[in-house]
Scaffold this motif. Structure first.
Motif, mmCIF file in Angstrom:
data_model
loop_
_atom_site.group_PDB
_atom_site.id
_atom_site.type_symbol
_atom_site.label_atom_id
_atom_site.label_comp_id
_atom_site.label_asym_id
_atom_site.label_seq_id
_atom_site.Cartn_x
_atom_site.Cartn_y
_atom_site.Cartn_z
ATOM 1 N N PRO A 77 1.003 -0.910 0.299
ATOM 2 C CA PRO A 77 0.167 0.069 -0.276
ATOM 3 C C PRO A 77 1.041 1.659 -0.349
ATOM 4 C CG PRO A 77 0.099 -0.760 2.312
ATOM 5 C CD PRO A 77 0.530 -2.041 1.145
ATOM 6 N N SER A 78 1.644 1.471 0.680
ATOM 7 C CA SER A 78 3.033 2.051 0.504
ATOM 8 C C SER A 78 3.374 3.091 -0.857
ATOM 9 C CB SER A 78 4.291 1.604 1.725
ATOM 10 O OG SER A 78 3.884 1.784 2.568
ATOM 11 N N PHE A 79 3.965 2.040 -1.698
ATOM 12 C CA PHE A 79 4.339 1.991 -2.655
ATOM 13 C C PHE A 79 3.125 2.470 -3.647
ATOM 14 C CE2 PHE A 79 8.150 -0.578 -1.767
ATOM 15 C CZ PHE A 79 9.317 0.367 -2.316
ATOM 16 N N VAL A 115 3.491 -4.094 -7.231
ATOM 17 C CA VAL A 115 2.214 -3.271 -7.543
ATOM 18 C C VAL A 115 3.267 -2.701 -8.989
ATOM 19 C CG1 VAL A 115 1.819 -0.964 -6.504
ATOM 20 C CG2 VAL A 115 1.541 -2.458 -5.375
ATOM 21 N N TYR A 116 3.906 -2.588 -8.887
ATOM 22 C CA TYR A 116 4.466 -1.825 -10.176
ATOM 23 C C TYR A 116 4.144 -2.620 -11.629
ATOM 24 C CZ TYR A 116 5.001 2.992 -7.461
ATOM 25 O OH TYR A 116 4.560 4.468 -6.842
ATOM 26 N N LYS A 117 4.805 -3.712 -10.896
ATOM 27 C CA LYS A 117 4.455 -4.360 -12.502
ATOM 28 C C LYS A 117 2.759 -4.723 -12.673
ATOM 29 C CE LYS A 117 3.150 -8.484 -11.615
ATOM 30 N NZ LYS A 117 3.866 -10.295 -11.000
ATOM 31 N N THR A 118 1.674 -4.259 -12.413
ATOM 32 C CA THR A 118 0.799 -4.001 -12.477
ATOM 33 C C THR A 118 0.293 -3.023 -13.097
ATOM 34 O OG1 THR A 118 0.098 -5.662 -10.765
ATOM 35 C CG2 THR A 118 -1.915 -4.213 -12.107
ATOM 36 N N VAL A 119 0.592 -1.791 -12.597
ATOM 37 C CA VAL A 119 0.834 -0.029 -12.601
ATOM 38 C C VAL A 119 1.721 -0.404 -14.599
ATOM 39 C CG1 VAL A 119 1.396 2.467 -12.199
ATOM 40 C CG2 VAL A 119 0.730 0.617 -11.109
ATOM 41 N N VAL A 120 2.620 -0.817 -14.724
ATOM 42 C CA VAL A 120 3.375 -0.417 -16.063
ATOM 43 C C VAL A 120 2.833 -1.367 -16.931
ATOM 44 C CG1 VAL A 120 5.592 -1.304 -16.689
ATOM 45 C CG2 VAL A 120 6.188 -0.291 -14.461
ATOM 46 N N LEU A 121 2.013 -2.512 -16.646
ATOM 47 C CA LEU A 121 1.499 -3.377 -17.849
ATOM 48 C C LEU A 121 -0.341 -2.121 -17.672
ATOM 49 C CD1 LEU A 121 1.846 -6.489 -16.293
ATOM 50 C CD2 LEU A 121 2.097 -5.756 -18.734
ATOM 51 N N LYS A 122 -0.497 -1.794 -17.140
ATOM 52 C CA LYS A 122 -1.487 -0.862 -17.475
ATOM 53 C C LYS A 122 -0.890 0.563 -18.017
ATOM 54 C CE LYS A 122 -5.695 2.225 -14.617
ATOM 55 N NZ LYS A 122 -6.511 0.941 -15.111
ATOM 56 N N HIS A 123 -0.200 1.021 -17.784
ATOM 57 C CA HIS A 123 0.265 1.603 -18.484
ATOM 58 C C HIS A 123 0.976 2.204 -19.451
ATOM 59 C CE1 HIS A 123 3.032 5.636 -18.645
ATOM 60 N NE2 HIS A 123 4.180 5.161 -19.487
#
Length: 494
Positions: free
Chosen positions: A332-334, A388-396
Motif C-alpha cells: 500500500p505504501s508504494f 504493485v508497479y508490475k501491474t501499474v507498468v502493464l496498465k501504463h
C-alpha cells in the motif's frame, strides 16, 4: 457479465471490491508463500530428495500461472463473482484431498494441479476487477488489495507451522481447506460494474469492419475488405483510425469456416498473443522471469536454508512471516506513492528490483536469525513495490482493456520458468551442499531485471516511432482503396 454505463467510480462499492481482492490475495498468494513451511514438512514425511519434493511447488506455481487465462475468459463469460466462487470450491477440494495422500507424486496432482487451478482463477480476477472499479486511484487501490499477499504470508506462514506442530501436516491441510473456502465470500462481494469501454477490433461476417491503433500506436490488420463497395462512416472512438461499411450482403459462410471462426474467437478471449508484438511486453516478460528466481528462493527454499544456518524450523517459520508483514507495509505504501505523483512507474519498478537483488546476495553472508530478518524485511518491502508497479507498468503500456490478458500471459511465462527454477534450487543445494550458489544466481537475475526495467521507456518510444510511420502508410492505402471504389461506383451509376 453485464456491460454498464459510466466511468469507474474510484470509490463507493469499489472499496468493497478492494477488500474482496485483499481477501482473494490473502488466501491465494498467502498459500503460495507459506509453501516453504509445507516443503520442510513434506521432506520429513516422505523422505524424498529436495529436488523431487520441490516439484510440488513447481507444478503448483506452473498450474497457478497457466490457468489465469482461463480465469479471464471465465470472468468475461460468467462474471467475476461466479468465477471466484467456483475457484474457492475447487481450491478447497484440492487441499482437502492433499491431506489423504500417501506419497509425493499424489501431491503433484492434488496440491499441484487441483489447488493450483482454483487459486489461479481467483488470483487474476482480483487484478481485473480492481482495474475496472478504479482509474485515478488505481495504484493505491491495487496496492491495498495486494497487501493481502503480505498479510497472508505473515499469518499463514506462522499458522501453518503451528498447525503442523499441533495437528500434523495432514490435520493442517484439513483446516486450511476450510479456510480456503472463504474465497467464496470474496467472490460474493464482486458485484458487476457496468462500464462504457471503447469498442475493440473484431472480425465477423456482418457489415462492419474497422482498424484501430494499439497502445503502442500500431494499426491492426484490416479484415474482410474485398472487391465490394465501401463507404467511409467515420471514427467511433479516439483510438480508431477508420471504419468502413460493406454495402453488399454478407457472404454466406461454410459450416467449417464458421466453426473455425468461433474457435478462433474463443482462443483470442483466452490467449491474446498479439501482445508479443509489443516490444515492451516482451521485456516485461523477461523481467518477470528474473522475478521468479527471487520468488522461488524466498517461498520454497527459505525455511530449509534457515535450517542449514542452524535455525530451528519453529523459529525459521518467522522469517517468511516477517517478510510477509514487510510486504503488508510495502504494497500500500508504494501504491500510495504511485497515486501521489505523475512520475514514470518504470523508475520505482527498477529501484525495487535492484534492492531485492542486493538483499538476496548479502543474505548469503549473514547467517544469524536477526540478520536474516533484517535483510528479508527489506526484500519484503521492495517485493511489495515491484509487485504493485508490475501491474501499474502493464496498465501504463497496455491500457485497461488488455491488462487482464497481459497479466495472465505474463503469469504463463513465469509459471513455465518456475517449473524448472524450483527444482533447480533443490538440485544446486544437493550438489553444492549449500544454497549460496542459487541465491547468488537469483540476485544476479534480479539485477539484470532492474536494468531492463530502466530501458522500458526507451523501447516504448522507439517502437511507437516505428509504428507511426506504418500508420501513415496504412491510412493512405485505405483512403486510396475507398476513393477508387467510390469512383468505380460513380462511373457505373452514370
Amino acid at each position: 457479465m453485464e456491460e454498464a454505463k459510466g466511468e469507474p467510480p474510484d470509490g463507493g462499492w469499489g472499496w468493497a471490491i478492494v477488500f474482496a481482492a485483499f481477501l482473494g490475495f490473502f488466501i491465494s498468494t498467502g498459500n503460495v508463500h507459506s509453501f516453504s513451511v509445507l516443503y520442510v514438512a513434506f521432506l520429513d514425511a516422505f523422505g524424498e530428495s529436495k529436488a523431487v519434493t520441490a516439484w510440488i511447488g513447481g507444478i503448483f506455481t506452473l498450474v497457478l500461472t497457466f490457468s489465469t487465462s482461463y480465469g479471464v475468459a471465465m470472468a468475461k463469460r460468467f462474471g467475476h463473482r461466479k468465477t471466484v466462487m467456483a475457484a474457492g470450491v475447487l481450491a478447497s477440494v484440492g487441499i482437502l484431498t492433499s491431506g489423504f495422500t500417501t506419497n509425493v507424486y499424489q501431491l503433484y496432482f492434488t496440491f499441484g494441479v487441483l489447488t493450483g487451478i482454483g487459486m489461479s482463477l481467483a488470483y487474476v480476477v482480483c487484478f481485473e476487477i480492481v482495474s475496472i472499479y478504479f482509474k485515478k486511484r488505481f495504484p493505491i487501490a491495487i496496492g491495498l488489495a495486494m497487501a493481502g499477499s503480505g498479510a497472508g504470508q505473515f499469518v499463514l506462514s506462522v499458522m501453518t507451522q503451528l498447525m503442523v506442530d499441533w495437528y500434523g501436516w495432514r490435520g493442517m491441510l484439513l483446516i486450511m481447506s476450510a479456510f480456503t473456502s472463504h474465497l467464496c465470500l470474496s467472490g460474493a462481494l464482486m458485484r458487476p460494474l457496468k462500464t462504457n469501454q471503447p469498442s475493440q477490433i473484431y472480425e465477423s461476417p456482418d457489415k462492419i469492419v474497422k482498424t484501430s491503433e494499439t497502445e503502442s500506436g500500431c494499426v491492426n490488420t484490416i479484415h474482410g475488405i474485398e472487391d465490394k463497395d465501401l463507404k467511409l462512416i467515420g471514427d467511433e472512438s479516439a483510438e480508431s483510425v477508420f471504419m468502413v461499411q460493406l454495402e453488399s450482403k454478407p457472404v454466406p459462410q461454410k459450416p467449417s469456416r464458421t466453426r473455425s471462426r468461433r474457435l478462433k474467437s474463443y482462443l483470442i478471449t483466452i490467449y491474446d498473443f498479439t501482445l508479443f508484438k509489443e516490444p515492451v511486453y516482451i521485456i516485461v516478460c523477461i523481467i518477470g522471469i528474473g522475478q521468479v528466481f527471487g520468488t522461488i528462493s524466498t517461498t520454497v527454499h527459505l525455511v530449509r536454508r534457515a535450517r542449514d544456518f542452524g535455525i530451528s524450523d519453529n523459529i525459521g517459520a518467522y522469517i517468511p512471516a516477517v517478510m510477509g508483514l514487510a510486504q503488508l507495509v510495502g504494497r500500500p505504501s508504494f501504491g500510495a506513492l504511485g497515486s501521489i505523483g505523475s512520475f514514470n512507474p518504470c523508475i520505482p519498478y527498477a529501484v525495487t528490483l535492484f534492492v531485492c537483488a542486493s538483499s538476496l546476495i548479502i543474505s548469503t553472508y549473514t547467517r544469524t536469525f536477526t540478520a536474516q530478518i533484517v535483510l528479508l524485511s527489506i526484500y519484503g518491502i521492495c517485493t511489495g513495490g515491484f509487485a504493485v508497479y508490475k501491474t501499474v507498468v502493464l496498465k501504463h503500456f497496455l491500457g485497461n482493456e488488455r491488462i487482464g490478458q497481459g497479466i495472465s500471459i505474463l503469469l504463463h511465462v513465469q509459471g513455465m520458468a518456475s517449473l524448472f527454477i524450483g527444482p533447480l534450487g533443490g538440485w544446486m543445494r544437493d550438489s553444492l551442499g549449500v544454497y549460496d550458489g542459487f541465491y547468488w544466481l537469483s540476485g544476479v537475475c534480479l539485477l539484470l531485471a532492474s536494468v531492463l526495467a530502466v530501458l522500458l521507456p526507451v523501447v516504448k518510444r522507439s517502437s511507437t516511432h516505428r509504428c507511426h510511420k506504418g500508420n501513415v502508410e496504412v491510412q493512405n492505402n485505405v483512403t486510396s482503396s475507398i476513393s477508387e471504389k467510390l469512383i468505380i461506383q460513380y462511373t457505373t451509376t452514370v
